[in-house]
Scaffold this motif. Structure first.
Motif, mmCIF file in Angstrom:
data_model
loop_
_atom_site.group_PDB
_atom_site.id
_atom_site.type_symbol
_atom_site.label_atom_id
_atom_site.label_comp_id
_atom_site.label_asym_id
_atom_site.label_seq_id
_atom_site.Cartn_x
_atom_site.Cartn_y
_atom_site.Cartn_z
ATOM 1 N N ALA A 1 0.467 5.478 1.026
ATOM 2 C CA ALA A 1 -0.266 6.809 1.327
ATOM 3 C C ALA A 1 0.695 7.646 1.718
ATOM 4 N N TRP B 1 0.835 -1.400 -0.240
ATOM 5 C CA TRP B 1 -0.682 0.114 -0.057
ATOM 6 C C TRP B 1 0.954 1.612 -0.157
ATOM 7 N N ARG C 1 -2.531 10.165 4.719
ATOM 8 C CA ARG C 1 -4.337 10.414 4.108
ATOM 9 C C ARG C 1 -3.502 9.648 2.839
ATOM 10 N N GLY C 2 -5.060 9.419 1.516
ATOM 11 C CA GLY C 2 -4.641 9.169 0.613
ATOM 12 C C GLY C 2 -3.886 7.752 0.828
ATOM 13 N N ARG C 3 -4.223 6.950 1.666
ATOM 14 C CA ARG C 3 -4.285 5.528 1.304
ATOM 15 C C ARG C 3 -4.794 4.469 -0.209
ATOM 16 N N ARG C 4 -4.243 3.796 -0.033
ATOM 17 C CA ARG C 4 -4.604 2.616 -1.391
ATOM 18 C C ARG C 4 -3.450 1.920 -2.041
ATOM 19 N N ARG C 5 -4.062 0.693 -2.023
ATOM 20 C CA ARG C 5 -3.527 -0.489 -2.568
ATOM 21 C C ARG C 5 -2.823 -0.156 -4.076
ATOM 22 N N LEU C 6 -2.116 -0.737 -3.537
ATOM 23 C CA LEU C 6 -1.152 -1.577 -5.121
ATOM 24 C C LEU C 6 -1.253 -2.965 -5.948
ATOM 25 N N SER D 1 1.937 5.593 -9.296
ATOM 26 C CA SER D 1 0.181 5.597 -9.248
ATOM 27 C C SER D 1 -0.295 4.749 -9.717
ATOM 28 N N GLY D 2 0.292 2.922 -9.461
ATOM 29 C CA GLY D 2 -0.612 2.270 -10.226
ATOM 30 C C GLY D 2 -0.774 1.553 -11.517
#
Length: 231
Positions: free
Chosen positions: A54, A52, A59-64, A100-101
């Motif tokens: 962040a 992940w 803030r802005g936590r996201r899974r990669l 960015s994914g």
């Protein structure tokens, strides 16, 4: 505790927050901050983990991706991470994904313990050859080109501020020193040339190359046992 401090100085995963950037007058550093991100491992089930990212404020936590042991590049654009594989020597592959994914890509099989160069163009990794020997490699992330920096019983590597040399620990397992036998700090160029020895006491390890000098730990006698000094 002193050993822990050295390890932390070497392992911070904050994109764009490098030691060289704190001193704007130090022109030797090639890193420049463009992002403030943290990459981390999230364990979701027994034997299952995800990478992940962040912002540093949480803030802005996201899974990669599915994986573990993430290392974010100094420019904040990339995350190198490890994914399980079938290798008997080291059962993980080194992967790369954009912060960015997107789809991750394989950099190399059966290597680990990646560390970014200050310019975010290369990774230094350890290739495990057998129980006692390994190879320190430099991988160019754009092309995947690999060069061997050194071979032997190696550990604890750190790029120079310019990114053109690497400091590392070379151990002699037959020695009597505390760090897997006698161990000292060495420096070499990225192509493996110009290797030179920095310490010669047999008790040195955990090298961290800062903006001006190389910090390292030395084990000294203390109360019948031993303690780490930072030099």
């Amino acid at each position: 505790m002193k050993r822990l401090l050295v390890s932390l100085a070497c392992g911070l995963l904050v994109g764009g927050c490098t030691l060289g950037d704190r001193d704007r007058g130090d022109e030797r550093s090639t890193a420049r901050p463009v992002a403030q991100l943290i990459a981390y491992t999230k364990y979701v089930a027994p034997g299952e983990s995800e990478v992940w990212v962040a912002r540093v404020d949480g803030r802005g936590r996201r899974r990669l991706v599915v994986g573990t042991t993430p290392k974010i590049s100094p420019d904040g654009r990339w995350v190198a991470f490890e994914r399980s594989s079938g290798s008997r020597i080291y059962p993980r592959d080194l992967m790369l994904v954009a912060t960015s994914g997107g789809r991750p890509r394989l950099l190399m099989r059966a290597v680990g313990q990646a560390m970014w160069s200050p310019d975010s163009k290369r990774l230094a990794v350890l290739q495990f050859l057998d129980d006692r020997r390994n190879a320190l490699l430099s991988i160019t992330i754009e092309t995947g080109e690999r060069t061997t920096v050194a071979r032997g019983s190696l550990s604890d590597w750190s790029f120079s501020p310019r990114g053109d040399e690497i400091a590392y620990v070379r151990a002699d397992p037959s020695g009597s020193g505390p760090f897997l036998g006698d161990s000292d700090i060495y420096i070499a160029e990225l192509d493996g040339g110009g290797e030179r020895r920095v310490t010669d006491d047999g008790d040195s390890a955990f090298a961290v190359w800062g903006p001006h000098e190389i910090a390292f730990a030395r084990l000294v006698p203390y109360r019948g046992w031993g303690a780490h000094e930072i030099w």
